[in-house]
Design a protein around this motif. Structure first.
Motif, mmCIF file in Angstrom:
data_model
loop_
_atom_site.group_PDB
_atom_site.id
_atom_site.type_symbol
_atom_site.label_atom_id
_atom_site.label_comp_id
_atom_site.label_asym_id
_atom_site.label_seq_id
_atom_site.Cartn_x
_atom_site.Cartn_y
_atom_site.Cartn_z
ATOM 1 N N PRO A 145 0.856 -1.399 0.201
ATOM 2 C CA PRO A 145 -0.219 -0.356 -0.216
ATOM 3 C C PRO A 145 0.793 1.513 0.165
ATOM 4 O O PRO A 145 0.462 2.161 -0.140
ATOM 5 C CB PRO A 145 -0.919 -0.235 1.625
ATOM 6 C CG PRO A 145 -0.535 -1.916 2.001
ATOM 7 C CD PRO A 145 0.579 -1.873 1.475
ATOM 8 N N GLU A 146 2.121 1.179 0.942
ATOM 9 C CA GLU A 146 2.116 2.531 0.812
ATOM 10 C C GLU A 146 3.383 3.068 -1.249
ATOM 11 O O GLU A 146 3.397 4.227 -0.857
ATOM 12 C CB GLU A 146 4.593 2.350 1.862
ATOM 13 C CG GLU A 146 3.652 2.407 2.987
ATOM 14 C CD GLU A 146 3.133 0.285 3.524
ATOM 15 O OE1 GLU A 146 2.444 0.356 3.819
ATOM 16 O OE2 GLU A 146 3.175 -0.427 2.607
ATOM 17 N N LEU A 147 3.575 1.890 -1.483
ATOM 18 C CA LEU A 147 4.107 1.726 -2.993
ATOM 19 C C LEU A 147 2.880 2.987 -4.115
ATOM 20 O O LEU A 147 3.313 3.704 -4.728
ATOM 21 C CB LEU A 147 4.255 0.978 -3.565
ATOM 22 C CG LEU A 147 4.923 1.291 -4.791
ATOM 23 C CD1 LEU A 147 5.966 2.266 -5.242
ATOM 24 C CD2 LEU A 147 4.942 0.376 -5.693
ATOM 25 N N TYR A 148 1.823 2.625 -3.492
ATOM 26 C CA TYR A 148 0.794 3.089 -4.134
ATOM 27 C C TYR A 148 -0.204 4.758 -3.689
ATOM 28 O O TYR A 148 -0.566 5.161 -4.186
ATOM 29 C CB TYR A 148 -0.523 2.226 -4.619
ATOM 30 C CG TYR A 148 -0.639 0.665 -5.319
ATOM 31 C CD1 TYR A 148 -0.446 1.105 -6.938
ATOM 32 C CD2 TYR A 148 -0.017 0.082 -4.680
ATOM 33 C CE1 TYR A 148 -0.163 0.065 -7.564
ATOM 34 C CE2 TYR A 148 0.407 -1.169 -5.749
ATOM 35 C CZ TYR A 148 0.631 -1.104 -7.253
ATOM 36 O OH TYR A 148 0.810 -2.286 -7.579
ATOM 37 N N THR A 149 0.591 5.015 -2.433
ATOM 38 C CA THR A 149 -0.353 5.985 -1.838
ATOM 39 C C THR A 149 1.043 7.096 -2.096
ATOM 40 O O THR A 149 0.716 7.505 -2.863
ATOM 41 C CB THR A 149 0.341 6.037 -0.347
ATOM 42 O OG1 THR A 149 -0.938 4.913 0.252
ATOM 43 C CG2 THR A 149 -0.235 6.871 0.344
ATOM 44 N N ARG A 150 2.269 6.392 -2.179
ATOM 45 C CA ARG A 150 3.318 7.623 -3.003
ATOM 46 C C ARG A 150 3.224 7.986 -4.339
ATOM 47 O O ARG A 150 3.187 8.994 -4.641
ATOM 48 C CB ARG A 150 4.858 6.565 -2.719
ATOM 49 C CG ARG A 150 5.796 7.359 -3.037
ATOM 50 C CD ARG A 150 5.751 8.536 -2.481
ATOM 51 N NE ARG A 150 7.189 9.882 -2.964
ATOM 52 C CZ ARG A 150 6.549 11.076 -2.897
ATOM 53 N NH1 ARG A 150 6.073 11.760 -2.369
ATOM 54 N NH2 ARG A 150 8.179 11.873 -3.383
ATOM 55 N N ARG A 151 2.877 6.291 -5.162
ATOM 56 C CA ARG A 151 2.391 6.777 -6.844
ATOM 57 C C ARG A 151 1.184 7.827 -7.169
ATOM 58 O O ARG A 151 1.441 9.083 -7.392
ATOM 59 C CB ARG A 151 1.489 5.342 -6.973
ATOM 60 C CG ARG A 151 3.162 4.434 -7.747
ATOM 61 C CD ARG A 151 2.421 3.604 -7.927
ATOM 62 N NE ARG A 151 2.269 3.905 -9.576
ATOM 63 C CZ ARG A 151 2.366 3.631 -10.944
ATOM 64 N NH1 ARG A 151 3.959 3.939 -10.786
ATOM 65 N NH2 ARG A 151 1.909 3.312 -11.415
ATOM 66 N N SER A 152 0.643 7.341 -6.309
ATOM 67 C CA SER A 152 -0.785 8.970 -6.567
ATOM 68 C C SER A 152 -0.779 10.394 -5.872
ATOM 69 O O SER A 152 -0.788 11.306 -6.492
ATOM 70 C CB SER A 152 -2.213 8.955 -4.726
ATOM 71 O OG SER A 152 -2.997 9.257 -4.976
ATOM 72 N N SER A 153 0.285 10.666 -4.540
ATOM 73 C CA SER A 153 1.004 11.662 -3.762
ATOM 74 C C SER A 153 2.166 12.536 -5.461
ATOM 75 O O SER A 153 1.795 13.545 -5.224
ATOM 76 C CB SER A 153 2.107 11.297 -3.015
ATOM 77 O OG SER A 153 2.893 10.836 -3.058
ATOM 78 N N LEU A 154 2.334 11.603 -5.752
ATOM 79 C CA LEU A 154 3.805 11.786 -6.567
ATOM 80 C C LEU A 154 2.874 12.141 -8.418
ATOM 81 O O LEU A 154 3.606 12.721 -9.668
ATOM 82 C CB LEU A 154 4.304 10.854 -7.212
ATOM 83 C CG LEU A 154 5.676 11.112 -6.308
ATOM 84 C CD1 LEU A 154 5.841 9.747 -6.634
ATOM 85 C CD2 LEU A 154 5.961 11.759 -6.181
ATOM 86 N N GLY A 155 1.379 11.752 -8.657
ATOM 87 C CA GLY A 155 0.628 11.872 -10.027
ATOM 88 C C GLY A 155 0.884 11.014 -10.739
ATOM 89 O O GLY A 155 1.080 11.373 -11.660
ATOM 90 N N PHE A 156 1.707 10.252 -10.277
ATOM 91 C CA PHE A 156 2.160 8.726 -10.902
ATOM 92 C C PHE A 156 0.469 7.602 -11.240
ATOM 93 O O PHE A 156 0.510 6.122 -11.448
ATOM 94 C CB PHE A 156 3.088 8.126 -11.291
ATOM 95 C CG PHE A 156 4.195 9.404 -11.699
ATOM 96 C CD1 PHE A 156 4.279 9.581 -12.481
ATOM 97 C CD2 PHE A 156 4.625 9.243 -9.992
ATOM 98 C CE1 PHE A 156 5.427 10.558 -12.733
ATOM 99 C CE2 PHE A 156 6.280 10.183 -10.227
ATOM 100 C CZ PHE A 156 6.524 10.671 -11.664
ATOM 101 N N ILE A 157 -0.306 7.948 -11.046
ATOM 102 C CA ILE A 157 -1.472 7.263 -10.856
ATOM 103 C C ILE A 157 -1.558 6.706 -13.058
ATOM 104 O O ILE A 157 -1.637 7.997 -13.600
ATOM 105 C CB ILE A 157 -3.151 7.978 -10.588
ATOM 106 C CG1 ILE A 157 -2.805 8.239 -9.602
ATOM 107 C CG2 ILE A 157 -4.457 6.933 -11.247
ATOM 108 C CD1 ILE A 157 -4.118 9.056 -8.929
ATOM 109 N N GLU A 158 -2.142 5.773 -13.383
ATOM 110 C CA GLU A 158 -2.437 5.254 -14.639
ATOM 111 C C GLU A 158 -3.446 3.921 -14.556
ATOM 112 O O GLU A 158 -3.734 3.660 -14.350
ATOM 113 C CB GLU A 158 -0.890 4.840 -14.534
ATOM 114 C CG GLU A 158 -0.509 3.982 -14.627
ATOM 115 C CD GLU A 158 1.047 2.973 -15.104
ATOM 116 O OE1 GLU A 158 0.888 2.345 -16.439
ATOM 117 O OE2 GLU A 158 1.972 3.393 -14.070
#
Length: 376
Positions: free
Chosen positions: A56-69
């Protein structure tokens, strides 16, 4: 004279992966910037990376960086008789950097951590999750509901449906899942149910209604959601259902084509006609059909079936099954092809498409039952 036995030379230890020497938060920050289609490859590096790509930590960080795909998940059955197994569309390891039309670095990758799931169920993507509802389980119709978390590739059970059905048309509107019709018998060609089941994904509650004015005993073939309405087709008619007004009307123009396995891009319906080898398009605002131009002769011909999904905004993913007949010196060969097509409306209203890549993504007599887009 005694012979001397030489001891084998010791191999120097492999140097540690440099990235693994970094602090955990730095590694998470680096991997969060990597496109998710490469995560299956990263998971093979070590147990640490296998755990990281599903954390979950990885996807939380992806979301905060705007790297949602958007990522594409595919429900596949063997010969349309076995349970569903889930695959995801990925790039092969060491694929080329520049995209080519052959697109040979794409493949469908099996997700072994997910259990087999019911055949001919309803499959709906919402955020990072996929809802699996109803279907045939051990040739019995089930009312079970499962939730797949595509970040961790795990599944959990939710509240059962009020009614066990299979082969329904299912659409998501305003975070509510509408399951319409479906078979409540073991005959997959019949759809005697006139029920409408609605699942509120926020409250996780069900409601059950019926439409006695709908055709009974006819199978629903396909459906799409456009502008808050559900467009759906039986063998004899196509309908447009407005769930807010609870109004259902026939659409004669829509039914002039035998559309199925369709998807929607910018409120326009697309489906691939395997008989005429063309991508057809229906604009509900104009109540008219057209053909997407620009890539005639590029896709494989003589395919048995097609399945489409909207993907990455303005793009369409098309799956095709192609079978080469057996010869004296060669057994029958069946493959699943996949193409990514960018579509655009040009001056004059015509819609044109460009095939960005097209190649075989899976070999064997498999059938794509559904394509689901999730956001990760």
């Amino acid at each position: 004279m005694s012979s001397q036995i030489r001891s084998p030379k010791k191999q120097p230890p492999e140097p540690p992966c440099l990235i693994s020497l970094l602090p955990e938060e730095i590694i998470v920050d680096i991997v969060a910037r990597v496109p998710r289609c490469y995560y299956p490859t990263l998971s093979q590096v070590s147990k640490r990376f296998r755990s990281l790509v599903s954390s979950p930590e990885l996807y939380t960080r992806r979301s905060s960086l705007g790297f949602i795909e958007q990522c594409l998940y595919v429900a596949i059955s063997k010969d349309q008789t076995s349970d569903i197994h889930w695959f995801t569309l990925c790039r092969k390891p060491n694929g080329g950097g520049e995209e080519t039309l052959s697109g040979g670095d794409h493949r469908l990758v099996h997700i072994p951590s997910l259990p087999p799931m019911p055949l001919h169920g309803s499959y709906v993507g919402l955020g990072p999750n996929i809802f699996v509802m109803g279907g045939f389980c051990d040739w019995k119709i089930t009312s079970s509901v499962s939730l797949i978390d595509c970040r961790t590739h795990t599944a959990q059970s939710l509240t059962d449906m009020p009614k066990a059905v299979a082969i329904s048309v299912t659409e998501l509107i305003d975070r509510k899942i509408y399951i319409i019709g479906g078979s409540d018998t073991l005959s997959p060609l019949k759809s005697p149910s006139r029920s409408i089941m609605v699942f509120d994904t926020d409250a996780e509650t069900w409601s059950l209604n019926s439409r006695p004015d709908w055709e009974q005993g006819k199978r629903w073939f396909s459906s799409v959601a456009i502008g808050g309405k559900i467009y759906m087709r039986t063998c004899y008619n196509s309908f447009v259902y407005d769930p807010n007004e609870d109004v259902c009307d026939k659409d004669v123009a829509l039914h002039s084509k035998e559309w199925s396995s369709a998807c929607v891009i910018d409120d326009v319906l697309y489906y691939y006609d395997v008989i005429k080898n063309c991508l057809r398009v229906y604009d509900p605002k104009q109540s008219s059909w057209g053909v997407v131009r620009g890539f005639e002769g590029v896709l494989p011909r003589g395919c048995k079936w097609s399945k489409t999904a909207s993907y990455n905004g303005g793009k369409l993913v098309l799956f095709l099954q192609k079978t080469e007949k057996a010869e004296i010196w060669r057994a029958e060969k069946t493959e699943i092809w996949c193409a990514e097509i960018a579509v655009e409306r040009r001056d004059g209203g015509e819609i044109w498409g460009k095939v960005e890549w097209c190649n075989v993504v899976l070999g064997g007599n498999f059938h794509v039952m559904e394509c689901v887009t999730v956001v990760l």
